[in-house]
Design a protein around this motif. Structure first.
Motif, PDB file in Angstrom:
ATOM      1  N   PRO A  65      37.202  42.176  42.890  1.00  0.00           N
ATOM      2  CA  PRO A  65      36.921  43.336  43.755  1.00  0.00           C
ATOM      3  C   PRO A  65      35.576  43.951  43.385  1.00  0.00           C
ATOM      4  O   PRO A  65      35.096  43.812  42.253  1.00  0.00           O
ATOM      5  CB  PRO A  65      38.084  44.294  43.436  1.00  0.00           C
ATOM      6  N   GLY A  66      34.938  44.603  44.310  1.00  0.00           N
ATOM      7  CA  GLY A  66      33.615  45.155  44.064  1.00  0.00           C
ATOM      8  C   GLY A  66      33.558  46.103  42.892  1.00  0.00           C
ATOM      9  O   GLY A  66      32.533  46.231  42.231  1.00  0.00           O
ATOM     10  N   HIS A  67      34.681  46.804  42.622  1.00  0.00           N
ATOM     11  CA  HIS A  67      34.679  47.780  41.532  1.00  0.00           C
ATOM     12  C   HIS A  67      35.131  47.172  40.213  1.00  0.00           C
ATOM     13  O   HIS A  67      35.196  47.875  39.204  1.00  0.00           O
ATOM     14  CB  HIS A  67      35.615  48.950  41.882  1.00  0.00           C
ATOM     15  N   ALA A  68      35.449  45.851  40.202  1.00  0.00           N
ATOM     16  CA  ALA A  68      36.132  45.282  39.044  1.00  0.00           C
ATOM     17  C   ALA A  68      35.194  44.729  37.985  1.00  0.00           C
ATOM     18  O   ALA A  68      35.659  44.305  36.941  1.00  0.00           O
ATOM     19  CB  ALA A  68      37.086  44.173  39.491  1.00  0.00           C
ATOM     20  N   ASN A 125      41.450  38.009  37.194  1.00  0.00           N
ATOM     21  CA  ASN A 125      40.275  38.886  37.239  1.00  0.00           C
ATOM     22  C   ASN A 125      39.895  39.372  35.839  1.00  0.00           C
ATOM     23  O   ASN A 125      38.710  39.443  35.489  1.00  0.00           O
ATOM     24  CB  ASN A 125      40.557  40.104  38.124  1.00  0.00           C
ATOM     25  N   GLN A 138      46.697  37.143  40.039  1.00  0.00           N
ATOM     26  CA  GLN A 138      45.286  37.404  40.309  1.00  0.00           C
ATOM     27  C   GLN A 138      44.730  38.478  39.382  1.00  0.00           C
ATOM     28  O   GLN A 138      43.559  38.433  38.986  1.00  0.00           O
ATOM     29  CB  GLN A 138      45.103  37.830  41.769  1.00  0.00           C
ATOM     30  N   ARG A 139      45.567  39.453  39.006  1.00  0.00           N
ATOM     31  CA  ARG A 139      45.095  40.507  38.114  1.00  0.00           C
ATOM     32  C   ARG A 139      44.674  39.911  36.762  1.00  0.00           C
ATOM     33  O   ARG A 139      43.604  40.228  36.229  1.00  0.00           O
ATOM     34  CB  ARG A 139      46.189  41.560  37.926  1.00  0.00           C
ATOM     35  N   ARG A 174      27.720  46.369  44.450  1.00  0.00           N
ATOM     36  CA  ARG A 174      28.630  46.607  43.334  1.00  0.00           C
ATOM     37  C   ARG A 174      27.877  47.196  42.150  1.00  0.00           C
ATOM     38  O   ARG A 174      26.693  46.971  41.972  1.00  0.00           O
ATOM     39  CB  ARG A 174      29.308  45.287  42.933  1.00  0.00           C
TER      40      ARG A 174
END
Length: 862
Positions: free
Chosen positions: A760-763, A728, A724-725, A859
């Protein structure tokens, strides 16, 4: 006549001299007449449908709501008759009370124009009426109107004078005849209006009118010839000379009559003849142009050949010279032909052929070719025939004619040779472009490049029209190679062509260059720049009424594609339909290929893969019709392969893939398609291998779109492999590349919704774009309609929502306007509306309130 005119359509069909025009004038001048008349006089032997419809539009234009258009409707070589009739119907609908009068409809020798006229008459708006005059019935299918009782028909029998009307006419003319004499005159003329009118003119002042009536025969021809001879002989010698010498003209003015008679004061004579009702009719409100009654003109010509036969060729030559000097090319060519000067006529026609084509007179031009003797083999005529073949899509015939012309060019005089060589080169360039022989087209243009770009003022004989056409064709051919190396040259040539076209007053060529410039922008510039250029070209085309003509199709299709790539699917579909309408009269495979490609992308973006497959298959076939279409074909094959894979047609995709040559198979677009196949086969590792060369920059790609798609396909593969990383990271790289143009379609086509939702919201530094993409992929209503506590009147419009998503950024209003490809005023208007609807007073408060209402993602945005 009043009862007839009350019907939707009135047809007045009767032979020459029956009184059709007199009847119309009497009706138009009657007391209480309120309907505005729009008069159209069909020119003799009119063969161009476009010229006819332009005359109709010009006649009805004044007084309608559409009359405020910036420019009058102008001619175009690519005429869309259906679109023109729609425009005429629209302007008639805007008129309060209008009667369209079309005189001498029998002169319209265009089946296309007659067919469209039938449609116009059948669909006339309620407040509009039509009156048609003709010498004989023409092919109009008006049976529906006849059955509905909306058609009135007035024929020769209805126009014949009765015995009483004959006596009234004589009395009004101051002629005294006995009852028996009046009855005999009525019998001999059979109530024929022209015969009675001529009789009244001839009887005036005769000492023995009874004897005169008793002595002449009663047939139309005999009566008319006898009475016209009487009238001619009674005119002063200078008037007789003027009437005879100018009878070879379809229309005459004072200056032209002076030239043909070696005299002066001709305009005064023509005005006096009209005032005396001597079969002379003025054609304009200023009474400067005149024509003779058709029957009168025919008989004057007979008399001219009888009395002055040896002078007729010289008169035609004088007329041709005058018309040439005053820019009336078709009339000049006709009179040169009538003089029997065939070589001069061929040269004149060839010299003016590009201008005639641009003026929308291609059919008239081909009719002029047919007037030449059958054994006439002038290379100039072969050029003209080639132009006609090109306009009709007869490419093989055009090539044959060009070969004949080229073979004979060397035999021409040196002063003509260069012009003919340039004309041949320009037509070969156009032919090569239509065939898709792009490399050959650019090579062919080498002959044109030097005098066009380095010596713009050098060769006067070359002609500005020809130069502008060549620049447009050259730039178009370079643009369609879709290569970075040719794109700057394409831009330069198209800009030069547009500038030259503007300077010489050729808006059609300017529109053509600007439309192709919008297409050329695809390679070098952003989507925003491309969209702006396309809209500018379309706006100029619409000023001249060409919004549905093939010339603007490249801009229409590129605007549609641009909007589809940025996720504006509904608006893109509207422009796609506009493109289809514009291509109704175009037979070229190149732009049709783009139409199918873009329609396929729209369907794919909406997850309608079966419909997309049909469009991409059609595009693939069109590509096979082009001789040199590698760039276009590769893009089509890429989408066709991917669509087959998404539909589970893996075997078909592999078969198509195996048929590709090594160069195509190694392109970034095909490698992406291979990755889609591997994902369909549940081979994510194979998909990563396929896109590796795209991502490391070793595979040739067509712009960032291919790279964005490769990152998304890699993200899908990583996700399937459980990383998943990495998924993303791939998604973030795709968003980063898509941000500048706000691209949405790559995410829709690849099915990347879950990739975005998994971020993720910060990604991501691209929250606003990600939100837009997810809105599109979900196919949902705008967020303001999904959980906002705003009242219905306070819901934000789609345009306001787009501006709202930029408010959390540090972009200024001008910068937001640039990002959205709108004006700064539009952004300011939206901002004021946002503040009012959110009940806030500044930008920071608007952002806080929007987040409370879940109109913005929490975000981080860029």
């Amino acid at each position: 006549m009043d009862r007839a005119a009350a019907r939707k359509v009135t047809v007045i069909s009767a032979p020459a001299g029956s009184g059709k025009t007199c009847l119309l004038r009497a009706w138009a001048d009657r007391p209480g007449q309120t309907s505005r008349l729009a008069l159209v006089q069909v020119q003799r032997d009119e063969r161009d449908a476009q010229q006819f419809w332009l005359a109709v539009l010009d006649a009805i234009g004044p007084g309608t709501a559409a009359a405020g258009r910036v420019e009058p409707q102008a001619a175009t070589p690519d005429f869309n008759a259906r679109a023109m009739v729609d425009r005429v119907l629209s302007e008639l609908a805007d008129a309060q009370d209008i009667t369209l009068v079309i005189e001498d409809l029998h002169e319209l020798n265009s089946p296309e124009a007659l067919a469209q006229l039938t449609r116009l008459l059948t669909d006339l708006p309620l407040q509009a009426h039509a009156i048609l005059t003709m010498r004989h019935d023409v092919r109009l299918r008006l049976h529906q109107l006849r059955l509905a009782g909306d058609l009135a028909e007035i024929r020769a029998a209805d126009l014949r004078f009765s015995g009483r009307e004959t006596r009234d006419l004589l009395a009004a003319s101051g002629i005294t005849l006995s009852a028996a004499g009046a009855a005999l005159l009525h019998q001999r003329t059979e109530g024929w209006a022209a015969g009675l009118r001529l009789a009244a003119l001839s009887l005036a002042g005769r000492p023995d009118p009874e004897r005169f009536v008793a002595e002449f025969s009663g047939s139309d021809r005999t009566v008319s010839e006898y009475l016209i001879a009487e009238m001619l002989e009674r005119q002063p010698p200078d008037v007789q000379d003027l009437l005879l010498r100018t009878s070879l003209l379809d229309r005459v003015n004072g200056a032209l009559a002076d030239l043909l008679t070696d005299g002066s004061g001709s305009e005064r004579i023509l005005l006096e003849l009209e005032d005396a009702s001597a079969f002379v009719v003025s054609l304009d409100p200023e009474r400067t142009w005149f024509r003779y009654h058709h029957l009168f003109a025919d008989l004057l010509r007979l008399e001219l050949r009888r009395r002055l036969a040896e002078e007729v060729p010289a008169l035609h030559r004088r007329a041709a010279g005058w018309f040439t000097a005053h820019g009336r090319v078709v009339d000049a060519i006709k009179h040169t032909q009538a003089a029997g000067d065939w070589p001069d006529a061929a040269r004149l026609l060839a010299d003016q052929s590009f201008s005639l084509t641009l003026d929308g007179e291609a059919q008239t031009m081909q009719a002029l070719v047919q007037n030449f003797p059958k054994n006439a083999e002038h290379p100039e005529l072969a050029l003209v025939r080639a132009m006609g073949d090109l306009s009709q899509g007869r490419l093989d015939q055009a090539a044959s004619e060009l070969a004949f012309a080229e073979a004979h060019v060397q035999a021409t005089s040196s002063d003509r040779r260069r012009r003919l060589l340039v004309a041949v080169a320009s037509l070969r360039l156009s032919l090569a472009r239509r065939r898709g022989e792009l490399a050959g087209a650019i090579e062919q243009a080498g002959f044109l490049a030097s005098p066009l770009t380095e010596q713009p003022d050098g060769d006067v004989a070359l002609g500005n029209d020809l130069r502008a056409v060549a620049l447009m064709n050259l730039g178009t051919a370079e643009a369609w190679t879709l290569g970075l190396s040719d794109a700057p040259d394409a831009e330069r040539h198209l800009r030069e062509g547009a500038t030259l076209a503007r300077e010489i007053g050729r808006p059609y060529l300017e529109v053509g260059c600007l439309a192709q410039l919008g297409f050329a922008s695809l390679v070098l510039h952003s989507f925003a720049t491309t969209q702006r250029r396309c809209r500018e070209a379309i706006a100029l085309a619409e000023r001249y009424g060409w919004g549905a003509e093939p010339i603007i199709a490249p801009a229409l299709i590129m605007l549609a594609a641009n909007l589809i790539w940025t996720g504006e699917f509904d608006e893109g579909e509207q422009w796609l339909e506009r493109t289809r309408q514009a291509l109704e009269t175009d037979t070229g495979p190149d732009i049709t290929l783009l139409l199918h490609q873009t329609a396929g992308l729209l369907h794919a973006g909406r997850n309608r893969h079966q419909e997309a497959l049909e469009e991409f298959t059609a595009a693939e076939y069109m590509g096979s019709q082009l001789a040199d279409s590698r760039a276009l074909a590769t893009r089509t094959t890429r989408w066709l392969l991917a669509t087959q894979a998404r539909l589970g047609m893996v075997d078909e995709a592999h078969a198509l893939l195996a048929a590709l040559d090594d160069e195509s198979a190694g392109s970034g677009e095909i490698l992406n398609a291979l990755a889609v196949i591997r994902l369909a086969e549940s081979e994510p590792a194979g998909a990563l291998t396929a896109v590796a060369d795209v991502l490391n920059g070793t595979a040739a790609v067509f712009g960032d779109v291919t790279v964005i798609e490769a990152h998304l396909l890699a993200g899908l593969a990583h996700r399937e492999l459980g990383d998943q990383r990495a998924a993303n990271q791939a998604t973030e790289r795709a968003l980063d590349l898509a941000e500048s143009d706000r691209l949405i379609l790559p995410f829709a086509i690849t099915g990347s919704r879950e990739l975005l939702e998994a971020l993720p919201g910060h990604a991501t530094a691209h929250a606003a774009l990600a939100a837009d993409i997810l809105d599109s992929l979900h196919g949902s209503l705008p967020p303001a309609k999904r959980g906002s506590s705003l009242p219905p009147t306070g819901e934000l419009s789609p345009g306001e929502l787009k501006v709202l998503r930029y408010l959390p950024t540090n972009l200024t209003r001008p910068e937001i306007a640039d990002e959205l490809s709108v004006s700064q005023n539009t952004v300011s208007t939206h901002v004021r509306s946002i503040y009012a609807k959110l009940q806030v007073g500044d930008r920071s408060a608007a952002v806080r309130r929007a987040r409370e209402l879940r109109l913005l993602s929490a975000r981080r945005t860029r």
